[in-house]
Scaffold this active site. Structure first.
Site, PDB file in Angstrom:
ATOM      1  N   CYS A 119       1.002  -1.108   0.155  1.00 58.69           N
ATOM      2  CA  CYS A 119      -0.022  -0.033   0.075  1.00 58.69           C
ATOM      3  C   CYS A 119       0.785   1.163  -0.101  1.00 58.69           C
ATOM      4  CB  CYS A 119      -0.928  -0.004   1.151  1.00 58.69           C
ATOM      5  SG  CYS A 119      -2.088  -1.576   1.375  1.00 58.69           S
ATOM      6  N   HIS A 259      -4.084   6.847   2.997  1.00 60.39           N
ATOM      7  CA  HIS A 259      -4.463   5.540   2.332  1.00 60.39           C
ATOM      8  C   HIS A 259      -5.873   5.211   2.779  1.00 60.39           C
ATOM      9  CE1 HIS A 259      -4.427   1.377   1.027  1.00 60.39           C
ATOM     10  NE2 HIS A 259      -4.232   1.050   2.216  1.00 60.39           N
ATOM     11  N   ASN A 289     -10.521  -0.916  -0.629  1.00 60.13           N
ATOM     12  CA  ASN A 289      -9.203  -0.564  -0.667  1.00 60.13           C
ATOM     13  C   ASN A 289      -8.556  -1.154  -1.818  1.00 60.13           C
ATOM     14  OD1 ASN A 289      -6.483  -0.908   0.127  1.00 60.13           O
ATOM     15  ND2 ASN A 289      -6.638  -1.899   2.095  1.00 60.13           N
TER      16      ASN A 289
HETATM   17  O1  UT7 Z   1      -4.109  -1.615   3.043  1.00 62.21           O
HETATM   18  C1  UT7 Z   1      -3.414  -2.345   3.826  1.00 62.21           C
HETATM   19  C2  UT7 Z   1      -3.695  -2.259   5.337  1.00 62.21           C
HETATM   20  N1  UT7 Z   1      -4.841  -2.812   5.802  1.00 62.21           N
HETATM   21  C3  UT7 Z   1      -5.541  -2.553   6.754  1.00 62.21           C
HETATM   22  O2  UT7 Z   1      -5.158  -1.525   7.376  1.00 62.21           O
HETATM   23  C4  UT7 Z   1      -6.931  -3.155   7.394  1.00 62.21           C
HETATM   24  C5  UT7 Z   1      -6.750  -3.365   8.779  1.00 62.21           C
HETATM   25  N2  UT7 Z   1      -7.669  -3.842   9.293  1.00 62.21           N
HETATM   26  C6  UT7 Z   1      -9.239  -3.677   9.448  1.00 62.21           C
HETATM   27  O3  UT7 Z   1      -9.447  -2.769   8.864  1.00 62.21           O
HETATM   28  C7  UT7 Z   1      -9.758  -4.083  10.443  1.00 62.21           C
HETATM   29  O4  UT7 Z   1      -9.430  -5.054  11.208  1.00 62.21           O
HETATM   30  C8  UT7 Z   1     -10.915  -5.260   9.580  1.00 62.21           C
HETATM   31  C9  UT7 Z   1     -11.936  -4.461   8.960  1.00 62.21           C
HETATM   32  C10 UT7 Z   1     -10.307  -6.297   8.816  1.00 62.21           C
HETATM   33  C11 UT7 Z   1     -11.707  -5.994  10.707  1.00 62.21           C
HETATM   34  O5  UT7 Z   1     -12.451  -5.245  11.387  1.00 62.21           O
HETATM   35  P1  UT7 Z   1     -12.327  -5.363  13.018  1.00 62.21           P
HETATM   36  O6  UT7 Z   1     -13.165  -4.364  13.659  1.00 62.21           O
HETATM   37  O7  UT7 Z   1     -10.819  -5.629  13.567  1.00 62.21           O
HETATM   38  O8  UT7 Z   1     -12.982  -6.943  13.018  1.00 62.21           O
HETATM   39  P2  UT7 Z   1     -12.845  -8.323  13.799  1.00 62.21           P
HETATM   40  O9  UT7 Z   1     -11.514  -8.954  12.784  1.00 62.21           O
HETATM   41  O10 UT7 Z   1     -12.214  -7.818  15.251  1.00 62.21           O
HETATM   42  O11 UT7 Z   1     -13.986  -9.017  13.953  1.00 62.21           O
HETATM   43  C12 UT7 Z   1     -14.990  -8.797  14.571  1.00 62.21           C
HETATM   44  C13 UT7 Z   1     -16.036  -9.821  14.463  1.00 62.21           C
HETATM   45  C14 UT7 Z   1     -15.534 -11.309  14.435  1.00 62.21           C
HETATM   46  O12 UT7 Z   1     -16.604 -11.982  15.054  1.00 62.21           O
HETATM   47  P3  UT7 Z   1     -16.460 -12.582  16.440  1.00 62.21           P
HETATM   48  O13 UT7 Z   1     -15.242 -13.233  16.482  1.00 62.21           O
HETATM   49  O14 UT7 Z   1     -16.413 -11.379  17.277  1.00 62.21           O
HETATM   50  O15 UT7 Z   1     -17.568 -13.356  16.579  1.00 62.21           O
HETATM   51  C15 UT7 Z   1     -15.183 -11.554  13.095  1.00 62.21           C
HETATM   52  O16 UT7 Z   1     -15.623 -13.033  12.561  1.00 62.21           O
HETATM   53  O17 UT7 Z   1     -16.423  -9.629  12.893  1.00 62.21           O
HETATM   54  C16 UT7 Z   1     -16.570 -10.813  12.399  1.00 62.21           C
HETATM   55  N3  UT7 Z   1     -16.390 -10.701  10.872  1.00 62.21           N
HETATM   56  C17 UT7 Z   1     -17.226 -10.325   9.924  1.00 62.21           C
HETATM   57  N4  UT7 Z   1     -18.727 -10.403  10.191  1.00 62.21           N
HETATM   58  C18 UT7 Z   1     -19.543 -10.038   8.971  1.00 62.21           C
HETATM   59  C19 UT7 Z   1     -15.141 -10.360  10.095  1.00 62.21           C
HETATM   60  N5  UT7 Z   1     -15.460 -10.064   9.248  1.00 62.21           N
HETATM   61  C20 UT7 Z   1     -16.545 -10.275   8.834  1.00 62.21           C
HETATM   62  C21 UT7 Z   1     -17.289  -9.901   7.804  1.00 62.21           C
HETATM   63  N6  UT7 Z   1     -18.900  -9.965   7.976  1.00 62.21           N
HETATM   64  N7  UT7 Z   1     -17.026  -9.479   6.564  1.00 62.21           N
END
Ligand code: UT7
Length: 334
Positions: A119, A259, A289
């Protein structure tokens, strides 16, 4: 190669972007994986993403964005000395996509090479291009950020497939008056974070085999939370550094171009830098993204929307796989 231009300042003199026609909405994704429009919108700010057509590859998206940027700049393809294509997804492992783009543009006097900094590739490309112009080795440099991330997204993994889109952005760098153009850069990498955002299969560590494909190693794998917290820290560090290097404060910034990985990351960065929302470019809702392409697409959008004028102070800041992060401070020159 040009005669010595040592000490010359370089600036962006044209920008362009290209987004494939096909759109995949959050509602479309609801039919593919266990997700919801509500989850994606509230956790990421994304509503839809563009998907390249089957017959479109990285050099095609690059070419379209580059053509627009060159037209805006008034610089002819044969006047280009160098083309940098920042991407994690070239047309082929080799030859370089930049060489193919140069050929298609008719940039017959240019060297083309690909730059892999995830990125951060566009911000890195601007830094490299500026260095070449300042040193006197080159005069006109085309920098492209381009990704077809949907080609390496696992549409059975809801943690990653909802995040990415395809697109390209381009900028032409050329000599500008003193005090204008690229004022300061920051670049850094830390390979200790390599495992947290990775396409593990297909390289020399895990050459492509039936087994690597069956284990889905040719797709993006990410520890979202680990990347998230490092992204906020890294983008703020990079942004503060370039502002300070140039002797300004964040009050002087006219436009923040972060970004576009997650609306919550951008908001956290903006707030820590104390830059108001109306001075921040956010287009993640429609584009998701697109990695190295997000910043040049945002710059092209800002120009098209009349949000940028000559003399504006523009701050880019980015973070991605590697980890690699960086920023540029630009006094806009047109
Ligand atoms: O460009 C390169 C750099 N990339 C980034 O900067 C990305 C950085 N990370 C992020 O943007 C975030 O961490 C994400 C958007 C990827 C994830 O968001 P989060 O708030 O950190 O969610 P999480 O990974 O903690 O997941 C929370 C919950 C989980 O369920 P449980 O374990 O709490 O029951 C996941 O399984 O959300 C669930 N989950 C989803 N639910 C519905 C994860 N993905 C999805 C989804 N739809 N697509």
């Amino acid at each position: 190669m040009q005669k010595s231009l040592m000490g010359t300042h370089s600036g962006i003199v044209g920008v362009g972007s290209y987004l494939p026609e096909k759109i995949l909405t959050n509602f479309d994704l609801e039919k593919i994986v266990d997700t919801s429009d509500e989850w994606i919108r509230t956790r990421t700010g994304i509503e839809e993403r563009h998907i390249a057509a089957d017959d479109e590859a990285t050099s095609d998206l690059s070419y379209n964005a580059a053509k627009e940027a060159l037209e805006m700049s008034g610089i002819k393809p044969e006047e280009l000395d160098m083309i940098i294509v920042g991407t994690v997804g070239p047309d082929y492992a080799f030859p370089a996509t930049a060489a193919l783009v140069a050929h298609r543009l008719g940039a017959k006097n240019a060297v083309g090479f690909d730059l892999e900094a995830a990125c951060a590739a566009f911000v890195t490309g601007l830094t490299v291009g500026d260095g070449m112009i300042r040193s006197g080795l080159m005069k006109n440099v085309l920098v492209i950020g381009v990704e077809l991330l949907t080609r390496i997204s696992d549409f059975t993994d809801r943690n990653t497939c909802v995040l990415f889109g395809d697109g390209a952005g381009a900028a032409v760098l050329a000599p500008v008056a003193e005090g204008e153009g690229l004022l300061a850069h920051f670049l850094k990498s830390n390979g200790a974070g390599g495992e947290f955002l990775i396409q593990p299969g297909g390289g020399t560590r895990n050459p492509a085999t039936r087994e690597t494909v069956e284990k889905r190693m040719h797709y993006v794998h990410m520890d979202g939370q680990e990347v998230y917290k490092n992204a906020v820290r890294g983008m703020v560090e990079a942004a503060k550094s370039v502002i300070e290097q140039a002797g300004y404060t964040s009050n002087d910034v006219d436009l923040l171009v972060p970004h576009q990985a997650n609306i919550r990351i951008m908001e956290a960065v903006r707030k820590r830098l104390k830059i108001p929302a109306e001075k921040t470019v956010i287009n993640i809702a429609k584009m998701a993204n697109t990695s190295s392409a997000t910043i040049p697409i945002c710059l092209a959008d800002a120009v098209k929307e009349g949000r940028l004028k000559k003399g504006d102070l523009v701050l880019t800041t980015t973070f991605g796989a590697g980890f690699t992060w960086g920023a540029n401070l630009i006094r806009w020159s047109f």
